[in-house]
Design a protein around this motif. Sequence first.
Motif, PDB file in Angstrom:
ATOM      1  N   ALA A  95       0.864  -1.177   0.000  1.00 28.68           N
ATOM      2  CA  ALA A  95       0.000   0.000   0.000  1.00 28.68           C
ATOM      3  C   ALA A  95       0.902   1.229   0.000  1.00 28.68           C
ATOM      4  O   ALA A  95       2.067   1.158   0.407  1.00 28.68           O
ATOM      5  N   LYS A  96       0.374   2.344  -0.460  1.00 23.06           N
ATOM      6  CA  LYS A  96       1.163   3.564  -0.548  1.00 23.06           C
ATOM      7  C   LYS A  96       0.405   4.750   0.037  1.00 23.06           C
ATOM      8  O   LYS A  96      -0.813   4.860  -0.096  1.00 23.06           O
ATOM      9  N   ILE A  97       1.150   5.638   0.651  1.00 23.17           N
ATOM     10  CA  ILE A  97       0.634   6.944   1.030  1.00 23.17           C
ATOM     11  C   ILE A  97       0.718   7.816  -0.212  1.00 23.17           C
ATOM     12  O   ILE A  97       1.784   7.932  -0.821  1.00 23.17           O
ATOM     13  N   ILE A  98      -0.397   8.431  -0.607  1.00 22.18           N
ATOM     14  CA  ILE A  98      -0.389   9.231  -1.841  1.00 22.18           C
ATOM     15  C   ILE A  98      -0.598  10.723  -1.566  1.00 22.18           C
ATOM     16  O   ILE A  98      -0.436  11.534  -2.477  1.00 22.18           O
ATOM     17  N   ALA A  99      -0.954  11.096  -0.355  1.00 22.43           N
ATOM     18  CA  ALA A  99      -1.091  12.511   0.011  1.00 22.43           C
ATOM     19  C   ALA A  99      -1.199  12.629   1.522  1.00 22.43           C
ATOM     20  O   ALA A  99      -1.445  11.647   2.218  1.00 22.43           O
ATOM     21  N   VAL A 201       1.018  17.617  21.451  1.00 21.22           N
ATOM     22  CA  VAL A 201       2.069  17.127  20.553  1.00 21.22           C
ATOM     23  C   VAL A 201       2.400  18.163  19.480  1.00 21.22           C
ATOM     24  O   VAL A 201       3.561  18.354  19.130  1.00 21.22           O
ATOM     25  N   ASN A 202       1.381  18.872  18.975  1.00 15.49           N
ATOM     26  CA  ASN A 202       1.640  19.847  17.919  1.00 15.49           C
ATOM     27  C   ASN A 202       2.417  21.056  18.433  1.00 15.49           C
ATOM     28  O   ASN A 202       3.121  21.712  17.669  1.00 15.49           O
ATOM     29  N   ALA A 203       2.296  21.353  19.720  1.00 15.09           N
ATOM     30  CA  ALA A 203       3.098  22.433  20.295  1.00 15.09           C
ATOM     31  C   ALA A 203       4.556  22.003  20.419  1.00 15.09           C
ATOM     32  O   ALA A 203       5.472  22.811  20.253  1.00 15.09           O
ATOM     33  N   ALA A 204       4.755  20.730  20.721  1.00 17.44           N
ATOM     34  CA  ALA A 204       6.120  20.210  20.847  1.00 17.44           C
ATOM     35  C   ALA A 204       6.774  19.993  19.483  1.00 17.44           C
ATOM     36  O   ALA A 204       7.973  20.222  19.322  1.00 17.44           O
ATOM     37  N   LEU A 205       5.972  19.552  18.517  1.00 19.35           N
ATOM     38  CA  LEU A 205       6.457  19.284  17.154  1.00 19.35           C
ATOM     39  C   LEU A 205       5.524  19.976  16.164  1.00 19.35           C
ATOM     40  O   LEU A 205       4.660  19.337  15.563  1.00 19.35           O
ATOM     41  N   PRO A 206       5.666  21.281  15.990  1.00 17.44           N
ATOM     42  CA  PRO A 206       4.729  22.024  15.139  1.00 17.44           C
ATOM     43  C   PRO A 206       4.628  21.457  13.720  1.00 17.44           C
ATOM     44  O   PRO A 206       5.642  21.217  13.062  1.00 17.44           O
ATOM     45  N   GLY A 207       3.383  21.205  13.301  1.00 18.74           N
ATOM     46  CA  GLY A 207       3.139  20.743  11.939  1.00 18.74           C
ATOM     47  C   GLY A 207       3.407  19.271  11.708  1.00 18.74           C
ATOM     48  O   GLY A 207       3.498  18.842  10.543  1.00 18.74           O
ATOM     49  N   TYR A 208       3.518  18.480  12.778  1.00 17.72           N
ATOM     50  CA  TYR A 208       3.797  17.061  12.550  1.00 17.72           C
ATOM     51  C   TYR A 208       2.632  16.417  11.781  1.00 17.72           C
ATOM     52  O   TYR A 208       1.471  16.666  12.084  1.00 17.72           O
ATOM     53  N   PRO A 209       2.912  15.592  10.776  1.00 23.86           N
ATOM     54  CA  PRO A 209       1.850  14.998   9.961  1.00 23.86           C
ATOM     55  C   PRO A 209       1.156  13.875  10.713  1.00 23.86           C
ATOM     56  O   PRO A 209       1.770  13.179  11.510  1.00 23.86           O
ATOM     57  N   TRP A 210      -0.146  13.712  10.447  1.00 17.53           N
ATOM     58  CA  TRP A 210      -0.810  12.564  11.045  1.00 17.53           C
ATOM     59  C   TRP A 210      -1.617  11.779  10.015  1.00 17.53           C
ATOM     60  O   TRP A 210      -1.153  10.783   9.497  1.00 17.53           O
ATOM     61  N   TYR A 211      -2.801  12.234   9.686  1.00 14.92           N
ATOM     62  CA  TYR A 211      -3.601  11.444   8.739  1.00 14.92           C
ATOM     63  C   TYR A 211      -3.115  11.643   7.306  1.00 14.92           C
ATOM     64  O   TYR A 211      -2.664  12.725   6.935  1.00 14.92           O
ATOM     65  N   VAL A 212      -3.229  10.559   6.549  1.00 14.32           N
ATOM     66  CA  VAL A 212      -2.794  10.555   5.156  1.00 14.32           C
ATOM     67  C   VAL A 212      -3.865   9.860   4.311  1.00 14.32           C
ATOM     68  O   VAL A 212      -4.749   9.188   4.836  1.00 14.32           O
ATOM     69  N   VAL A 213      -3.766  10.044   2.999  1.00 12.18           N
ATOM     70  CA  VAL A 213      -4.586   9.262   2.070  1.00 12.18           C
ATOM     71  C   VAL A 213      -3.722   8.092   1.615  1.00 12.18           C
ATOM     72  O   VAL A 213      -2.606   8.292   1.116  1.00 12.18           O
ATOM     73  N   ALA A 214      -4.214   6.872   1.799  1.00 14.61           N
ATOM     74  CA  ALA A 214      -3.442   5.681   1.446  1.00 14.61           C
ATOM     75  C   ALA A 214      -4.310   4.709   0.668  1.00 14.61           C
ATOM     76  O   ALA A 214      -5.526   4.628   0.883  1.00 14.61           O
ATOM     77  N   ALA A 215      -3.687   3.981  -0.227  1.00 10.46           N
ATOM     78  CA  ALA A 215      -4.425   3.023  -1.056  1.00 10.46           C
ATOM     79  C   ALA A 215      -3.613   1.743  -1.221  1.00 10.46           C
ATOM     80  O   ALA A 215      -2.385   1.790  -1.341  1.00 10.46           O
ATOM     81  N   PRO A 216      -4.298   0.592  -1.231  1.00 10.24           N
ATOM     82  CA  PRO A 216      -3.611  -0.686  -1.465  1.00 10.24           C
ATOM     83  C   PRO A 216      -3.248  -0.848  -2.936  1.00 10.24           C
ATOM     84  O   PRO A 216      -3.755  -0.117  -3.808  1.00 10.24           O
ATOM     85  N   VAL A 315      10.863   4.978   4.799  1.00  7.99           N
ATOM     86  CA  VAL A 315       9.661   5.750   4.485  1.00  7.99           C
ATOM     87  C   VAL A 315       9.465   5.893   2.981  1.00  7.99           C
ATOM     88  O   VAL A 315       8.329   5.964   2.480  1.00  7.99           O
ATOM     89  N   ASP A 316      10.563   5.917   2.237  1.00  6.62           N
ATOM     90  CA  ASP A 316      10.457   6.093   0.785  1.00  6.62           C
ATOM     91  C   ASP A 316       9.761   4.916   0.101  1.00  6.62           C
ATOM     92  O   ASP A 316       9.260   5.049  -1.015  1.00  6.62           O
ATOM     93  N   ASP A 317       9.715   3.783   0.784  1.00  9.58           N
ATOM     94  CA  ASP A 317       9.065   2.605   0.201  1.00  9.58           C
ATOM     95  C   ASP A 317       7.548   2.634   0.343  1.00  9.58           C
ATOM     96  O   ASP A 317       6.851   1.817  -0.259  1.00  9.58           O
ATOM     97  N   ILE A 318       7.025   3.567   1.156  1.00  9.20           N
ATOM     98  CA  ILE A 318       5.574   3.580   1.369  1.00  9.20           C
ATOM     99  C   ILE A 318       4.915   4.871   0.885  1.00  9.20           C
ATOM    100  O   ILE A 318       3.718   5.069   1.097  1.00  9.20           O
ATOM    101  N   ILE A 319       5.675   5.747   0.240  1.00  7.93           N
ATOM    102  CA  ILE A 319       5.101   6.997  -0.286  1.00  7.93           C
ATOM    103  C   ILE A 319       5.213   7.015  -1.802  1.00  7.93           C
ATOM    104  O   ILE A 319       6.270   6.713  -2.363  1.00  7.93           O
ATOM    105  N   ASP A 320       4.132   7.368  -2.476  1.00 10.72           N
ATOM    106  CA  ASP A 320       4.099   7.514  -3.933  1.00 10.72           C
ATOM    107  C   ASP A 320       3.537   8.899  -4.249  1.00 10.72           C
ATOM    108  O   ASP A 320       2.346   9.148  -4.084  1.00 10.72           O
ATOM    109  N   ASP A 321       4.409   9.802  -4.678  1.00 10.04           N
ATOM    110  CA  ASP A 321       4.014  11.181  -4.952  1.00 10.04           C
ATOM    111  C   ASP A 321       3.406  11.375  -6.343  1.00 10.04           C
ATOM    112  O   ASP A 321       2.953  12.475  -6.661  1.00 10.04           O
ATOM    113  N   SER A 322       3.398  10.340  -7.161  1.00 11.38           N
ATOM    114  CA  SER A 322       3.009  10.520  -8.561  1.00 11.38           C
ATOM    115  C   SER A 322       1.552  10.923  -8.734  1.00 11.38           C
ATOM    116  O   SER A 322       1.211  11.713  -9.628  1.00 11.38           O
TER     117      SER A 322
END
Length: 331
Positions: A95-99, A201-216, A315-322
């Motif tokens: 599966a990949k994170i796409i956004a 957590v966001n005060a300690a790590l401003p802008g940390y990512p959480w939810y993503v769009v992912a597809a199998p 991390v590069d194995d689970i993200i697809d920016d295309s």
Amino acid sequence: MKRILPAALFALAAAWPAAAQESRPLRIGWVQAMANAPALIAEEKGYFREEGLNVELKGFGDGPVIQQAVAGGEIDVAYIGAPPVYQWAARGLEAKIIAKVNYGQAALIARADGSIQSLSDLKGKKLAGVNRGSGMDVLLRGLVLKETAGLDPDADLQLSQMPVGNMNAALDTGVVDAAFSWEPFISQSVLRGAGRVVFDVNAALPGYPWYVVAAPAKTLKERPDDLVKLLRANTKAIAFLREHPEEANRIIAKSFKLESVKAADGSVVPPEAIVAEARKRLGWSAAIEPTDRAFIQRLINYSVDLGILNKPLSVDDIIDDSFAAKAAAQH
């Protein structure tokens, strides 16, 4: 009666699978957290329809349940935390994170009238968290307790698992001393005067990512055009959340069926004010930045250290920016 020529019959037969494919809804699973509001906004404002996309939204209580739904073929794409995606990869489900969907959302809250003023005060106390191995559990054990507080999650405190919707009641009644929660539950507790934010957590790590769009892999292969349409709708929804906060807050409050809460001073806090309070700890963004990649890699490393993952991953194995690149190019 007009006779249909064989060539015409062939053309109809050839077109049928494509037509059937187009009419089949894209089944979107989403964790029912305020941070995933872009999915709701895209539906409410008609952005999915504008992109010519037929969707079916299915809400789930947490990431592990969505993981099961994806593995069982019940949904095609998910608004989910990043950890389930790399956990799928470790188990052989591609599966990949796409956004990206949002940043921020989590905080540790304690009883407002209790003795917990800082993370170090958690030692020996009862803390509520969600399912072990879930994204929030990794964040709690890896970042909050071990790295930031210097506590052993298994030895220094009593960590119990419960649905996030039950945490405020458990806090109010003294079943637990603190809870690691997400919005809108944090703001509901704070605005009632029952809870106090001990660690945002966001005060300690401003802008940390959480939810993503992912597809199998199946969706990535069979429905790439629909995924591009989805990402365009997601981007429109995020822009709406930023540009029309008051209307967006009303939509979110209605969608989550939020009710007014009574503050400690007796005043009534309306539902949209709960959403406004929650936005102090979260926001929305679609682009996956280098800092986002670094944070997700950090989560992967926590998961290995905690024994949740049995092997390291990149991390590069689970993200697809295309898909996002195509969506931006067609905008």
